[in-house]
Write an enzyme that holds these catalytic residues in place. Structure first.
Site: not given
Ligand code: ADP
Length: 412
Positions: A7, A91, A179, A240, A383
């Site tokens: 990743n 990823r 996600h 965010r 993940e």
């Protein structure tokens, strides 16, 4: 079979090596601050202690070389292991509208990931750098697992924006969602835990971390998700804004003389929990400030929870019901207070949380009462494990299809 999961972010490279039999992690680590004066290399082998070294790591290529060295040592340290790295799973954040599934990487896949850089300018370039670095060092099958892939099942009315259709078509403007690996992983895990078929359920998965997204999953397929064309949309996050009136951007351009770059940084890095509280982007800091009476911390938490409550309500309406709600990621897995605050507003759905179970939740578990109309679960996301499984599946599919192709060659 050994599967290495990679990743890559703009200045980080995270890796995890799995032995697929037993899904055991043999080694994992992270290289941080790639390209800076001094980088940190942290890794762990065979469940041992975490090693940390300071090194100058100028590029992702160089970082991958270090990972390869660490893995060589890791494989030597495991007694009686004949394990090797047989495939690499990457990823990849953006797979556009083309990739609804993981795929073995070839030159076309690389060209497509490059083509989606305009949709994910911060993420796809380092993902690509990781792929290119890995391909140079490890001549084994490489698989791309896209964050967007799981959401490709959304119906057109859920992913289309109310902009001129032709403009959206021209530039690929639409909701993509992110996600995906996490939502796919926890939804299947939750169904298995309940002993119910995911293919027959209506589920809402809440991935609440530094970045947060909520997904409506019907019959095992994503039918709507809160993030949009970029990860800025949806519920309010650590730094965010989440969704808000887009006219505010031109207003700020005018009033504050902000450039596009400055606006981008304001909305993505200085807003959300951090911007509202003025304290931190870390929910733990804000929770403790709120307990101490800080009003902006209290406001930030109220806004955070309110956005999630509204989104759950919207998705229950969109699916005409919900059988299970799953909480995951840093906040979802660890904050029983946040789960309780959210679930206390879901009594109209017949949700009844067992307060003790919720407070004691540790690992994957059901925290609703037996009579609750909707099951409430906590499921730790993984993940990397999802990417490892996808990589194994893609490699097995390739072996299967080439085994089927071979006789044709012989006949010819
Ligand atoms: P990332 O997206 O970086 O992987 P995580 O999933 O680790 O993020 O989530 C990070 C968030 O989880 C932070 O806001 C952190 O404060 C929050 N978090 C972690 N542990 C707890 C806890 N025990 N209580 C409340 N929030 C927590």
């Amino acid at each position: 079979m050994g599967i290495l999961v990679i990743n890559c972010g703009s200045s980080t490279l995270k890796y995890k090596l799995f032995e697929t039999k037993g899904e055991r992690a043999i080694s994992f680590g992270v290289i941080e601050r790639i390209g800076e004066e001094e980088s940190a290399v942290k890794y762990c082998i065979a469940g041992g202690r975490v090693n940390e070294k300071k090194r100058k790591v100028p590029s992702h290529d160089y970082a991958f070389g270090l990972v390869a060295d660490i893995l060589r040592d890791a494989l030597c340290e495991i007694p009686d292991s004949h394990m090797s790295v047989d495939a690499v799973g990457h990823r990849v954040v953006h797979g556009g509208s083309k990739y609804s599934d993981s795929i073995l990487i070839d030159s076309q896949v690389i060209a497509d990931i490059k083509g989606y850089i305009n949709l994910a300018p911060l993420h796809n370039p380092p993902n690509l750098a990781g792929i290119e670095a890995a391909m140079k060092v490890l001549p084994v099958p490489q698989v791309a697992v896209f964050d967007t892939a799981f959401h490709q099942s959304m119906p057109e009315h859920a992913y289309t924006y109310g902009l001129p259709y032709k403009l959206c078509e021209k530039h690929g403007i639409r909701r993509y969602g992110f996600h995906g690996s996490s939502h796919a992983f926890v939804s299947q895990y939750a169904a298995d835990l309940m002993g119910l078929p995911l293919e027959e359920m209506k589920m809402i998965t809440c991935h609440l971390g530094s970045g947060s997204s909520i997904t409506a999953i019907q019959n095992g397929r994503s039918v709507d998700t809160s993030m949009g064309m970029t990860p800025l949309a949806g519920v309010m996050m650590g730094t965010r804004t989440g969704s808000f009136d887009p006219s505010i951007t031109y207003f700020l351009e005018d009033k504050e003389g902000l450039s596009h770059k400055e606006l981008d940084s304001l909305l993505n890095k200085k807003s959300g929990l951090l911007g509202v509280s003025g304290i931190s982007n870390d929910l733990r800091d804000i929770l403790s400030a709120a307990k101490g009476g800080n009003q902006r911390a209290q406001l930030a938490i109220a806004m955070h929870n309110y956005g999630i409550i509204k989104t759950i309500g919207a998705y229950a309406a969109a699916m005409n019901g919900v059988d299970a709600i799953v909480f995951t990621a840093g906040i979802g897995e660890n904050s029983s207070d946040i789960r309780e605050a959210i679930c206390s507003h879901l009594s109209y759905l017949g949700v009844v949380v067992d307060k003790q179970l919720n407070r004691d939740a540790d690992g994957a578990c059901v925290v609703s009462e037996v009579g609750s109309c909707v099951n409430i679960l906590v499921v730790p996301t993984d993940e990397e494990l999802f990417i490892a499984r996808e990589t194994e599946r893609c490699v097995a599919d390739q072996c299967f299809s080439s085994a089927h192709e071979k006789p044709k060659t012989v006949v010819r």
